[in-house]
Design an enzyme around this catalytic site. Structure first.
Site, PDB file in Angstrom:
ATOM      1  N   LYS A 108      56.597  97.017 -47.347  1.00  9.22           N
ATOM      2  CA  LYS A 108      57.538  95.814 -48.015  1.00  9.22           C
ATOM      3  C   LYS A 108      56.807  94.409 -47.993  1.00  9.22           C
ATOM      4  CE  LYS A 108      58.376  93.048 -44.291  1.00  9.22           C
ATOM      5  NZ  LYS A 108      57.500  91.547 -44.717  1.00  9.22           N
ATOM      6  N   PRO A 155      48.002  98.152 -43.706  1.00  9.24           N
ATOM      7  CA  PRO A 155      47.799  97.900 -42.832  1.00  9.24           C
ATOM      8  C   PRO A 155      48.387  97.354 -41.734  1.00  9.24           C
ATOM      9  CG  PRO A 155      47.287  97.444 -45.061  1.00  9.24           C
ATOM     10  CD  PRO A 155      48.047  98.138 -45.562  1.00  9.24           C
ATOM     11  N   VAL A 156      47.879  97.816 -40.533  1.00  9.91           N
ATOM     12  CA  VAL A 156      49.068  97.022 -39.507  1.00  9.91           C
ATOM     13  C   VAL A 156      48.228  95.387 -39.101  1.00  9.91           C
ATOM     14  CG1 VAL A 156      48.409  97.451 -36.497  1.00  9.91           C
ATOM     15  CG2 VAL A 156      47.684  99.173 -37.954  1.00  9.91           C
ATOM     16  N   SER A 157      49.394  95.667 -38.579  1.00 12.29           N
ATOM     17  CA  SER A 157      49.833  93.339 -38.159  1.00 12.29           C
ATOM     18  C   SER A 157      49.611  92.037 -39.777  1.00 12.29           C
ATOM     19  CB  SER A 157      48.291  93.351 -37.325  1.00 12.29           C
ATOM     20  OG  SER A 157      49.208  93.362 -36.086  1.00 12.29           O
ATOM     21  N   ALA A 158      50.117  93.078 -40.606  1.00  9.66           N
ATOM     22  CA  ALA A 158      49.252  92.751 -41.445  1.00  9.66           C
ATOM     23  C   ALA A 158      50.769  91.489 -43.179  1.00  9.66           C
ATOM     24  CB  ALA A 158      48.657  93.487 -42.813  1.00  9.66           C
ATOM     25  N   GLY A 159      52.043  92.032 -42.034  1.00 10.01           N
ATOM     26  CA  GLY A 159      52.872  90.693 -43.288  1.00 10.01           C
ATOM     27  C   GLY A 159      53.814  92.394 -44.233  1.00 10.01           C
ATOM     28  N   LEU A 160      52.940  93.309 -43.671  1.00  9.29           N
ATOM     29  CA  LEU A 160      54.220  94.581 -44.994  1.00  9.29           C
ATOM     30  C   LEU A 160      55.794  95.417 -44.069  1.00  9.29           C
ATOM     31  CD1 LEU A 160      50.621  95.296 -46.346  1.00  9.29           C
ATOM     32  CD2 LEU A 160      52.700  93.865 -47.342  1.00  9.29           C
ATOM     33  N   THR A 170      59.219 100.161 -41.405  1.00  9.22           N
ATOM     34  CA  THR A 170      59.377 101.251 -41.643  1.00  9.22           C
ATOM     35  C   THR A 170      58.562 102.855 -41.352  1.00  9.22           C
ATOM     36  OG1 THR A 170      58.744 101.441 -44.747  1.00  9.22           O
ATOM     37  CG2 THR A 170      56.808 101.550 -43.282  1.00  9.22           C
ATOM     38  N   ASP A 209      62.673  93.402 -38.646  1.00  8.10           N
ATOM     39  CA  ASP A 209      62.488  94.026 -40.512  1.00  8.10           C
ATOM     40  C   ASP A 209      63.508  95.684 -40.752  1.00  8.10           C
ATOM     41  OD1 ASP A 209      61.799  91.427 -41.375  1.00  8.10           O
ATOM     42  OD2 ASP A 209      59.614  92.211 -40.758  1.00  8.10           O
TER      43      ASP A 209
END
Length: 283
Positions: A10, A94-99, A104, A136
């Protein structure tokens, strides 16, 4: 027999922190949408009552600390399931990326177990369970485009954004959401115009969306990690019309209407950081 569930990342089109609650969480107002960058979740039933996770990532634990594990544990407990499950995770986000990678994955496990064990539980019910796992996860259960309120558990589905491309650029750092929220001072925050972002979605107005999208946490993350500001400025200089940090960062994304321009920006950003992606919106 294996069951496959897609777990899309996201991005935040808007993220506003409204107030700190007595329970230590913050009330937020976040507009999120899904993008075509996904982890792949593979589920197998096990005869033994246990949860196994297999994954090739040195950055993500494959035990009870993993949100996918927590989702399976919560699901089995809620619905009194004595069957075990093996969860295979192919990490592309990617990890710890804000995505929203961990969230998810957890949401995909909830949806996938519902299918694997033929329980026909409504998504609304799965989203409520998801809220007990992470802020989230409720949004990620639904996917698409929505506004999340409360600490992220109150979901209202919105119109999808106008079709466009997304260039993602992640600096070579990880950001802890807890660390960023711990530095929030409500009376000093920038607040985006969430109402205008919603209008842009319903009007399918790309330029209005680019004008009003915003993130309360971006100045905080940028103050700790100047790379975020540098990448944002570079993407704007190359010509992306709408550029924002997603979540608590550090990934910066640019919205671009046309593929040729998106590819030029993608190629230009590869000189600034290693992890650059070009994807479509799917929300």
């Amino acid at each position: 027999m294996a069951l496959i569930e897609k777990a899309p990342a996201k991005i935040n089109l808007s993220l506003d922190v409204l107030r700190k609650r007595e329970d230590g969480f913050h009330d937020v107002e976040m507009i999120m949408t899904t993008i075509d960058l996904s982890d792949r979740i593979e589920l197998h039933s096990l005869d033994e009552d246990k949860i196994e996770i297999s994954m090739e990532s040195r950055y993500v634990p494959n035990d009870e600390r993993n949100l996918a594990y927590k989702a399976a544990h919560a699901f089995k407990k809620k619905y009194a399931i004595k069957t075990g499950v093996h969860i295979g995770i192919e990490k592309n986000i990617p990890v710890s990326a804000g995505l929203g990678g961990g969230s998810t994955d957890a949401a995909a496990v909830l949806r996938g177990l519902n299918r694997l064990w033929n329980l026909n539980i409504p998504l609304d019910e799965l989203a409520v369970l998801g809220a007990t796992i992470g802020a989230d996860v409720s949004f990620c259960v639904y996917g698409n485009t929505a506004i999340a309120r409360g600490y992220g558990e109150q979901i209202e589905v919105l119109a999808s954004p106008p079709p466009c491309w997304v260039v993602l650029a992640k600096p070579n750092i990880g950001v802890s959401t807890w660390t960023i929220f711990n530095r929030v001072k409500i009376n000093e925050l920038y607040h985006p115009n969430t109402k205008r972002v919603m209008e842009a979605l319903y009007e399918k107005d790309f330029h209005k969306l680019c004008q009003y999208m915003g993130n309360s946490l971006e100045p905080i993350t940028s103050s700790l990690h100047p790379e975020v500001s540098q990448i944002k400025q570079a993407m704007m200089n190359i010509g992306a019309p709408g550029v924002l940090m997603s979540g608590s960062g550090p990934t910066v994304y640019g919205l671009v209407e046309h593929e040729n321009k998106a590819r030029r920006i993608y190629n230009g950003m590869r000189g600034f950081c290693e992890e650059v992606y070009l994807v479509r919106l799917i929300g």
